[in-house]
Design a protein around this motif. Sequence first.
Motif, PDB file in Angstrom:
ATOM      1  N   ARG A   1      -3.874  19.629   0.260  1.00  0.00           N
ATOM      2  CA  ARG A   1      -2.687  20.371  -0.334  1.00  0.00           C
ATOM      3  C   ARG A   1      -3.302  21.139  -1.474  1.00  0.00           C
ATOM      4  O   ARG A   1      -3.743  20.417  -2.537  1.00  0.00           O
TER       5      ARG A   1
ATOM      6  N   ASP B   1      -0.836  25.685   6.932  1.00  0.00           N
ATOM      7  CA  ASP B   1       0.473  26.069   6.644  1.00  0.00           C
ATOM      8  C   ASP B   1       0.948  26.144   5.262  1.00  0.00           C
ATOM      9  O   ASP B   1      -0.135  25.781   4.305  1.00  0.00           O
TER      10      ASP B   1
ATOM     11  N   ARG C   1      -1.296  24.040   2.614  1.00  0.00           N
ATOM     12  CA  ARG C   1      -1.512  22.883   3.380  1.00  0.00           C
ATOM     13  C   ARG C   1      -2.793  23.262   4.493  1.00  0.00           C
ATOM     14  O   ARG C   1      -2.490  23.996   5.297  1.00  0.00           O
TER      15      ARG C   1
ATOM     16  N   GLU D   1      -4.913  15.578   5.369  1.00  0.00           N
ATOM     17  CA  GLU D   1      -4.118  16.368   4.964  1.00  0.00           C
ATOM     18  C   GLU D   1      -4.461  17.056   3.422  1.00  0.00           C
ATOM     19  O   GLU D   1      -4.362  16.209   2.684  1.00  0.00           O
TER      20      GLU D   1
ATOM     21  N   PRO E   1       4.788  26.705  -4.163  1.00  0.00           N
ATOM     22  CA  PRO E   1       4.056  26.619  -3.017  1.00  0.00           C
ATOM     23  C   PRO E   1       2.940  26.196  -2.935  1.00  0.00           C
ATOM     24  O   PRO E   1       1.983  26.319  -3.902  1.00  0.00           O
TER      25      PRO E   1
ATOM     26  N   VAL F   1       3.638  24.543   2.120  1.00  0.00           N
ATOM     27  CA  VAL F   1       4.548  23.600   1.847  1.00  0.00           C
ATOM     28  C   VAL F   1       4.878  23.442   0.277  1.00  0.00           C
ATOM     29  O   VAL F   1       4.112  23.926  -0.388  1.00  0.00           O
TER      30      VAL F   1
END
Length: 250
Positions: free
Chosen positions: A222, A181, A203, A220, A200, A183
């Motif tokens: 990013r 998605d 992720r 996770e 933006p 984040v």
Amino acid sequence: MVTALYVAIAEELRRSILSGEYPVGARLPSESDLADRWSASRGTVRQAVALLTSEGIIGSRQGARRIVLRRERRHSFAELHSFAQWARTMGYRSASRFLRRERRRATSEEARRLALPEGAGVLDVLRLRCLDDEPVMVERTAYAEWVAPTVESLPVDCASIMDSMAEDAGIVAHYGEHLIDAVPAGSDDARLLRVRRGSPLLRQRHLTSNQDGRPIEWTEDRYRAGSVTFNVSNSVGTAPLVRDPGSLLM
């Protein structure tokens, strides 16, 4: 670790494409020519070509020689690769640095993902990942306690935790589940990735398990926007759609 021949062939072809030896629109050598070049079977060559096709780097019509489609950074989920493994096969220089390694209690989500009892401990790891000296990804990982000592013993600039765990402790990732998605960048991410706060970020969260299905890590990642493209390929042959012509509206 021993690299399968088809993977080695795919890596060499990928480097040739990234270097411009085979520019976008060029046709690759025939399967028989590639097989002769590497003293491999045509089946092995087909596996290598299929891997590059799954990444969207090459394509072809049935019966035609493969054509180079692109040279962008694209990460396929067709095979389970670490960031460092993917970067290496794509011809990029990767670098990583541990920014934090500390023991703590698992959050409720980490406990659920890692199949841990309430109150169990994890190793909390923060790393910055770079491609060609450019910061592209912040990685936050919760490692299950059974692999924590191995991760704690690694040097601060360890290129690939997964490679090191496999070589040093025989801990090999066999299964991966990925959630993707977007984040906004918080203060820490913005500073580390050299972007504005609120920018933006792509992720990717993923759970990795060993051959027995025992969870190893919940991570996770990013990514800075534009630094990498994730690729998922599918086909009717893999998951056929059932269509009833009588139900279609004309």
